[in-house]
Design a protein around this motif. Structure first.
Motif, PDB file in Angstrom:
ATOM      1  N   VAL A  54      22.916  87.046 -51.989  1.00  0.00           N
ATOM      2  CA  VAL A  54      21.956  86.648 -53.024  1.00  0.00           C
ATOM      3  C   VAL A  54      20.944  87.773 -53.198  1.00  0.00           C
ATOM      4  N   ASP A  55      20.370  87.845 -54.375  1.00  0.00           N
ATOM      5  CA  ASP A  55      19.396  88.888 -54.696  1.00  0.00           C
ATOM      6  C   ASP A  55      17.992  88.291 -54.634  1.00  0.00           C
ATOM      7  N   LEU A  56      17.232  88.693 -53.617  1.00  0.00           N
ATOM      8  CA  LEU A  56      15.826  88.285 -53.518  1.00  0.00           C
ATOM      9  C   LEU A  56      14.928  89.521 -53.563  1.00  0.00           C
ATOM     10  N   SER A  57      15.291  90.468 -54.423  1.00  0.00           N
ATOM     11  CA  SER A  57      14.588  91.752 -54.469  1.00  0.00           C
ATOM     12  C   SER A  57      13.109  91.594 -54.797  1.00  0.00           C
ATOM     13  N   GLU A  58      12.760  90.599 -55.599  1.00  0.00           N
ATOM     14  CA  GLU A  58      11.349  90.414 -55.939  1.00  0.00           C
ATOM     15  C   GLU A  58      10.557  89.924 -54.733  1.00  0.00           C
ATOM     16  N   VAL A  80      27.274  82.524 -44.299  1.00  0.00           N
ATOM     17  CA  VAL A  80      26.067  83.269 -43.948  1.00  0.00           C
ATOM     18  C   VAL A  80      25.464  83.822 -45.235  1.00  0.00           C
ATOM     19  N   VAL A  81      24.312  83.307 -45.619  1.00  0.00           N
ATOM     20  CA  VAL A  81      23.651  83.769 -46.831  1.00  0.00           C
ATOM     21  C   VAL A  81      22.835  85.008 -46.480  1.00  0.00           C
ATOM     22  N   ILE A  82      23.135  86.109 -47.159  1.00  0.00           N
ATOM     23  CA  ILE A  82      22.540  87.403 -46.814  1.00  0.00           C
ATOM     24  C   ILE A  82      22.036  88.098 -48.077  1.00  0.00           C
ATOM     25  N   ALA A  83      21.313  89.187 -47.875  1.00  0.00           N
ATOM     26  CA  ALA A  83      20.914  90.041 -48.996  1.00  0.00           C
ATOM     27  C   ALA A  83      22.154  90.633 -49.648  1.00  0.00           C
ATOM     28  N   ALA A  94       7.913  85.021 -62.408  1.00  0.00           N
ATOM     29  CA  ALA A  94       9.037  84.302 -63.007  1.00  0.00           C
ATOM     30  C   ALA A  94      10.366  84.772 -62.418  1.00  0.00           C
ATOM     31  N   LYS A  95      10.486  86.073 -62.190  1.00  0.00           N
ATOM     32  CA  LYS A  95      11.704  86.606 -61.582  1.00  0.00           C
ATOM     33  C   LYS A  95      11.847  86.118 -60.148  1.00  0.00           C
ATOM     34  N   ALA A  96      10.732  86.079 -59.426  1.00  0.00           N
ATOM     35  CA  ALA A  96      10.772  85.575 -58.056  1.00  0.00           C
ATOM     36  C   ALA A  96      11.247  84.126 -58.027  1.00  0.00           C
ATOM     37  N   VAL A  97      10.751  83.308 -58.944  1.00  0.00           N
ATOM     38  CA  VAL A  97      11.163  81.903 -59.009  1.00  0.00           C
ATOM     39  C   VAL A  97      12.651  81.799 -59.329  1.00  0.00           C
ATOM     40  N   ALA A  98      13.118  82.602 -60.270  1.00  0.00           N
ATOM     41  CA  ALA A  98      14.529  82.549 -60.657  1.00  0.00           C
ATOM     42  C   ALA A  98      15.429  82.965 -59.499  1.00  0.00           C
ATOM     43  N   GLN A  99      15.053  84.008 -58.771  1.00  0.00           N
ATOM     44  CA  GLN A  99      15.857  84.434 -57.626  1.00  0.00           C
ATOM     45  C   GLN A  99      15.828  83.382 -56.522  1.00  0.00           C
ATOM     46  N   TRP A 100      14.659  82.832 -56.274  1.00  0.00           N
ATOM     47  CA  TRP A 100      14.527  81.767 -55.272  1.00  0.00           C
ATOM     48  C   TRP A 100      15.404  80.567 -55.649  1.00  0.00           C
ATOM     49  N   VAL A 108      18.209  80.524 -57.169  1.00  0.00           N
ATOM     50  CA  VAL A 108      19.602  80.803 -56.792  1.00  0.00           C
ATOM     51  C   VAL A 108      19.823  80.505 -55.313  1.00  0.00           C
ATOM     52  N   LEU A 109      18.869  80.895 -54.479  1.00  0.00           N
ATOM     53  CA  LEU A 109      18.982  80.593 -53.054  1.00  0.00           C
ATOM     54  C   LEU A 109      18.983  79.093 -52.816  1.00  0.00           C
ATOM     55  N   TYR A 110      18.080  78.390 -53.466  1.00  0.00           N
ATOM     56  CA  TYR A 110      18.024  76.931 -53.355  1.00  0.00           C
ATOM     57  C   TYR A 110      19.349  76.305 -53.778  1.00  0.00           C
ATOM     58  N   ASP A 111      19.855  76.720 -54.933  1.00  0.00           N
ATOM     59  CA  ASP A 111      21.113  76.162 -55.444  1.00  0.00           C
ATOM     60  C   ASP A 111      22.282  76.493 -54.517  1.00  0.00           C
ATOM     61  N   THR A 112      22.240  77.664 -53.896  1.00  0.00           N
ATOM     62  CA  THR A 112      23.292  78.041 -52.941  1.00  0.00           C
ATOM     63  C   THR A 112      23.303  77.074 -51.765  1.00  0.00           C
ATOM     64  N   TYR A 113      22.136  76.784 -51.224  1.00  0.00           N
ATOM     65  CA  TYR A 113      22.058  75.843 -50.101  1.00  0.00           C
ATOM     66  C   TYR A 113      22.565  74.453 -50.501  1.00  0.00           C
ATOM     67  N   VAL A 114      22.138  73.988 -51.647  1.00  0.00           N
ATOM     68  CA  VAL A 114      22.586  72.666 -52.111  1.00  0.00           C
ATOM     69  C   VAL A 114      24.097  72.660 -52.291  1.00  0.00           C
ATOM     70  N   GLY A 115      24.644  73.737 -52.864  1.00  0.00           N
ATOM     71  CA  GLY A 115      26.080  73.838 -53.059  1.00  0.00           C
ATOM     72  C   GLY A 115      26.859  73.854 -51.755  1.00  0.00           C
ATOM     73  N   LEU A 116      26.234  74.335 -50.691  1.00  0.00           N
ATOM     74  CA  LEU A 116      26.874  74.358 -49.373  1.00  0.00           C
ATOM     75  C   LEU A 116      26.742  73.022 -48.643  1.00  0.00           C
ATOM     76  N   GLY A 117      26.031  72.092 -49.244  1.00  0.00           N
ATOM     77  CA  GLY A 117      25.897  70.771 -48.633  1.00  0.00           C
ATOM     78  C   GLY A 117      24.688  70.601 -47.744  1.00  0.00           C
ATOM     79  N   HIS A 118      23.763  71.549 -47.788  1.00  0.00           N
ATOM     80  CA  HIS A 118      22.568  71.445 -46.959  1.00  0.00           C
ATOM     81  C   HIS A 118      21.548  70.502 -47.609  1.00  0.00           C
ATOM     82  N   ASP A 119      20.739  69.875 -46.779  1.00  0.00           N
ATOM     83  CA  ASP A 119      19.690  68.961 -47.234  1.00  0.00           C
ATOM     84  C   ASP A 119      18.404  69.773 -47.342  1.00  0.00           C
ATOM     85  N   VAL A 120      17.962  70.024 -48.566  1.00  0.00           N
ATOM     86  CA  VAL A 120      16.823  70.908 -48.794  1.00  0.00           C
ATOM     87  C   VAL A 120      15.593  70.090 -49.171  1.00  0.00           C
TER      88      VAL A 120
END
Length: 284
Positions: free
Chosen positions: A263-267, A240-243, A47-53, A55-67
């Protein structure tokens, strides 16, 4: 007038919208060990992995990328690391042929998705793990080997895409894919050049010589930031999306005019993957 010592004007960074493929980590866990990061005895939290992922997905969408999304498959916990699923350039998708049996079913699954999405699929004959070891910089493909991808696949990539392929040898098992040791910072040329960041200690001497000659202005990332897969990042040329914990790399990027986004992808790091591992470029 001698202006050799004068400061150079800053480079204007421009973001270019990207199209990428991702896979939700609905079945993520660490149930086997195929890299130094993985410990099946250590607990994981899907569940934590999904939640962190997310955030990454939402970051890309917010930047205007086609996901785009590929459906996760039960029993393939590493499918979230979409970058390993293939290498896509000019509307052609070169499929992955994984080293370890645990991941081998991912190859056909990704190739099926590429076909359904309208890409011309090249089925591989040689062992390769997609964008994990194949990075496009301009017209050149940087191709990693040493732990996962066969050098014979480098010749196959050159035939499939008709591009120059530059082989680089990885020597540190913790950086088992090229995208853990190199970050492509400029997906499009800036003032006629494209730059990268990399970890020097991840490569053998011959590869370092190649990198220094081709990328004299590269950002050299330190061991601490690399050790949390700070180089496993994704750039649109400005953002640049980074750890999130790669604070030294963040500073270096800002100094060069980029906009780092942590972004935090520690899981997902427990499986040996980070931002770029979760992100496959779809280049039409």
């Amino acid at each position: 007038m001698d202006t050799a010592g004068d400061p150079q004007p800053p480079i204007t960074r421009r973001a270019t919208p990207r199209t990428v493929l991702m896979c939700r980590p609905d079945h993520f866990t660490v149930s086997y060990k195929i890299n130094p990061w993985m410990d099946p005895a250590a607990p994981t939290d899907t569940a934590k992995a999904v939640a962190q992922w997310q955030v990454l997905y939402d970051t890309y969408v917010g930047l205007g990328h086609d996901v785009h999304l590929i459906d996760p498959i039960d029993g393939l916990p590493d499918m979230v690391y979409a970058a390993n699923g293939g290498f896509v350039v000019d509307g052609k998708a070169y499929g992955a042929l994984f080293t370890y049996p645990e991941r081998q079913p991912e190859g056909p699954a990704y190739m099926d998705w590429f076909r359904e999405a309208g890409f011309d699929v090249a089925v591989p004959d040689e062992i390769n793990e997609g964008e994990g070891d194949l990075l496009l910089v301009g017209d050149v493909v940087l191709a990693g080997t040493g732990f996962r991808t066969s050098t014979r696949s480098h010749d196959e990539v050159a035939r499939v895409f008709g591009r120059e392929v530059v082989g680089l040898t990885l020597v540190n098992p913790a950086f088992y894919h090229l995208d853990t040791a190199i970050a492509v910072l400029d997906p499009e040329p800036v003032e006629g050049r494209q730059n990268i960041a990399y970890l020097e200690s991840a490569f053998d001497a011959a590869s370092l010589e190649v990198l220094r000659e081709r990328f004299p202005d590269a950002i050299l990332v330190d061991e601490d930031d690399a050790a949390i897969l700070g180089l496993n990042s994704y750039s649109d040329g400005y953002n640049v999306v980074i750890a999130a914990r790669a604070t030294g790399f963040e500073r270096q990027l800002r100094e060069r005019g980029y906009n780092p986004i942590g972004v935090d992808l520690s899981e997902l790091l427990l499986g040996g993957g980070g931002v770029k591992c979760c992100t496959l470029d779809l280049r039409r």
